[in-house]
Structure formats: structure tokens, C-alpha cells
Enzyme design. Sequence first.
Site, PDB file in Angstrom:
ATOM      1  N   ASP A   4      -6.836 -17.626   5.638  1.00  0.00           N
ATOM      2  CA  ASP A   4      -6.465 -16.904   6.869  1.00  0.00           C
ATOM      3  C   ASP A   4      -7.075 -17.569   8.100  1.00  0.00           C
ATOM      4  OD1 ASP A   4      -5.352 -15.193   5.036  1.00  0.00           O
ATOM      5  OD2 ASP A   4      -6.123 -13.361   5.957  1.00  0.00           O
ATOM      6  N   GLY A  27      -1.944  -7.577   5.848  1.00  0.00           N
ATOM      7  CA  GLY A  27      -1.606  -8.907   5.318  1.00  0.00           C
ATOM      8  C   GLY A  27      -1.255  -9.919   6.391  1.00  0.00           C
ATOM      9  N   LEU A  28      -1.404  -9.548   7.675  1.00  0.00           N
ATOM     10  CA  LEU A  28      -1.033 -10.468   8.757  1.00  0.00           C
ATOM     11  C   LEU A  28      -2.254 -11.150   9.395  1.00  0.00           C
ATOM     12  CD1 LEU A  28       1.910  -8.572  10.533  1.00  0.00           C
ATOM     13  CD2 LEU A  28       2.037 -10.369   8.846  1.00  0.00           C
ATOM     14  N   GLY A  29      -3.407 -11.009   8.791  1.00  0.00           N
ATOM     15  CA  GLY A  29      -4.584 -11.766   9.255  1.00  0.00           C
ATOM     16  C   GLY A  29      -5.202 -11.243  10.533  1.00  0.00           C
ATOM     17  N   SER A  30      -5.158  -9.925  10.749  1.00  0.00           N
ATOM     18  CA  SER A  30      -5.634  -9.398  12.041  1.00  0.00           C
ATOM     19  C   SER A  30      -7.127  -9.696  12.275  1.00  0.00           C
ATOM     20  CB  SER A  30      -5.330  -7.909  12.166  1.00  0.00           C
ATOM     21  OG  SER A  30      -6.343  -7.151  11.598  1.00  0.00           O
ATOM     22  N   ALA A  68      -9.043 -12.178  11.126  1.00  0.00           N
ATOM     23  CA  ALA A  68      -9.262 -13.601  11.434  1.00  0.00           C
ATOM     24  C   ALA A  68      -8.725 -13.936  12.823  1.00  0.00           C
ATOM     25  CB  ALA A  68      -8.582 -14.475  10.378  1.00  0.00           C
ATOM     26  N   PRO A  98      -0.934  -5.498  13.301  1.00  0.00           N
ATOM     27  CA  PRO A  98      -1.380  -4.310  12.562  1.00  0.00           C
ATOM     28  C   PRO A  98      -2.531  -4.663  11.630  1.00  0.00           C
ATOM     29  CG  PRO A  98       0.899  -4.883  12.005  1.00  0.00           C
ATOM     30  CD  PRO A  98       0.452  -5.868  13.030  1.00  0.00           C
TER      31      PRO A  98
HETATM   32  C1  MEV Z   1      -5.209 -12.690   2.183  1.00  0.00           C
HETATM   33  O1  MEV Z   1      -4.456 -12.995   3.326  1.00  0.00           O
HETATM   34  C2  MEV Z   1      -4.933 -13.692   1.097  1.00  0.00           C
HETATM   35  C3  MEV Z   1      -5.667 -13.490  -0.213  1.00  0.00           C
HETATM   36  O2  MEV Z   1      -5.287 -14.573  -1.057  1.00  0.00           O
HETATM   37  C4  MEV Z   1      -7.164 -13.460  -0.019  1.00  0.00           C
HETATM   38  C5  MEV Z   1      -7.732 -14.823   0.386  1.00  0.00           C
HETATM   39  O3  MEV Z   1      -7.099 -15.860   0.176  1.00  0.00           O
HETATM   40  O4  MEV Z   1      -8.876 -14.832   0.886  1.00  0.00           O
HETATM   41  C6  MEV Z   1      -5.244 -12.195  -0.891  1.00  0.00           C
END
Ligand code: MEV
Length: 325
Positions: free
Chosen positions: A150, A103-106, A108, A99
Site C-alpha cells: 500500500d 481496501g483503498l489504502g486510506s 497509507a 473511505p
Molecule cells: C491490503 O491492501 C493488502 C493485503 O495484502 C495486506 C498487505 O499486503 O499488507 C491484504
Amino acid sequence: MSTASAPGKIILFGEHAVVYGQPALAVPVNQVQATANVSQGKRETGEIWITARDLRRRYKLSRAGANDPLALAVRLTLDFLQLPITNNSFTLSVTSTIPRASGLGSGAAVCTAIVRALAAHFNASISHAQVSAIVFETEKLLHGTPSGIDNTVIAYNQPVWFIKGQPPEPFSVAQPFHLLIADTGIASPTKITVGEVRAAWEKEPKKYNALFQEIGAVARTARDIITKVEADGSRLPALGAAMQLNHELLISLGVSSPELNALVEAARRAGALGAKLSGGGRGGNMLALVTPETSAQVEAALKQAGAVRVIHAAIDDRLPTAEPS
Ligand code: MEV
């Protein structure tokens, strides 16, 4: 046709503070994947096409804007492989089950899959570090001031202890543990929360530097807990307490939300040993530390509290993926 895939990721400890030089721990999540295919066109048209089915987009590389991370991944990889962009014809197709903005790094993961698929298509070998360096450039387009965590955890596809600007260190997991990854269903681009934290830090550097340091200390404690064998059963409760503390500190940074806090609360009440948001925050995913005995009841509580999806992840001592020879 050449195909390559890349996993999603979760940050276990240290998000946001990692942008300011503090350590963080992250692991790949192989249950969700981005995939890229490179196929030669039937006719030599001298054009490179990009098809992103999930985004409902098909476009020529030559027409892509400077802010397009997929196009940048293609351009930088061809540059790295010392291949011309003009007079090269192929179609790059990208799909992903990760998704977006959760926050799951889609971002990257999609770019990692692109770099690897192109290298495979041209029979070139590319190291994890080289993939990570290219994807870092695309992360800058997506996130503004990324720490690099990421692209690192996804390109290396192994658990990493990460400090910005230093080579990543793989870490070992002394005893496997189980997490539930629950999605609020709210898309929250990392660029926004990272930008807001930066603005807050610029206004009150002393306050935010202290919070970053506290988060760094929690990440160090967590690494000790994860990497050392404890025979007395204190390990999981200590790890859960570290997650809880990290979540409180992320609330103080201003990156949580009522939805994330509701999931963290529901997990705790249902028997999770600890829970925290993961990644940029505000929406996206949270993590709950469970045991085989509590897993089902915590999952049910998370869904009742609004989670749109729950992934089960065993965090174990995955061997590093081999470097290509
Ligand atoms: C994002 O997955 C993690 C953060 O710390 C941003 C980053 O490290 O670039 C929020």
C-alpha cells in the site's frame, strides 16, 4: 501554507499472498485523495497540532499516543528532516475522500500526504522511496504485518509489480482496460483479515502455502496479459478469467463475504468479464472488468446488489511521477 495530496489504491491481483512473499499488482486510484496542509501558527507556541476533521479530532502531537499513525508520520518525518519536535510550532490538517477500512489504502494515503506536506513546508526534497519507508512504519501500526504494497503504490503513485522486500517494479499497461470499483459499504480493517489469515496459516501451513502459491501464479499470468499486446481479442477475457480465479482463491483463504460475493456475482451476470474482491476483504471494495459497452449495465447491477458507491477507473500506462529534484 504547504499542501500535499496522495491517491487511494487498488490491488488488482495478489492481496494476502503478497504478505507471504508472493507477487502482487496494484495501481493508484486518483479519483479519491487524502490531503494534508501544514500552516504556521499565528503565535510561536512551541506546539504541533494535528487536526483530523474526518475523525473529528484535534490534538497536540505531544499528547498523541504511541499507536497514533498520524503522529508517527509527523515524528518520523521531522526526524528524517533532522528537525526538533520540541519548539517547532505548526498545525497539520488532514482530510480524505478515501473511505476508511475499505481496501483503498486510506491510512497509507493520509500518511503519505502528511510526509510530503511536511517536506514541502520545510523546503526539503524527499524521494518516493524515502516517503514509502516512513509510511511503511505507520502501516505497521495500522496493519500489524503489512507487506508494504500500500505505501509503495501510493508513495510512487504509479502501477507497481510488488514482491515484499524487493524494490518495486513499475509495470506498463499494453492496452488500457476499464474497471468498476464497487464499495460494499462495510468497513473492514485490514489488520483483522490479515491477522485471521495468519492464524489460519499457522494452523495449516501446507494448505495455506499452496493457496498463496496459486495466487502468486495468477498474479504472474495477469502481469503477462496486462503488459503484452494481443491482437486477437483474447486479452480481456483472459484477464477476466484471472480475476475470477483470484476471487475463488480469496474465498478459499476465508477473506470474502456474502456481500462481496453478491457484488461479484451481480457483475458477472450483468456482463463483466471478471470480478474479484480487492484489498483485505470481508467488506470494502471489489473490482469488475468492463468494456465501454457493458459498463452502464454492470454499474446498475452492482448498485442493485447493494454497492453504496461505484468508481470508474481507466487502467492505463500512467507515466511514473517524477522524483523531486
Ligand atoms: C491490503 O491492501 C493488502 C493485503 O495484502 C495486506 C498487505 O499486503 O499488507 C491484504
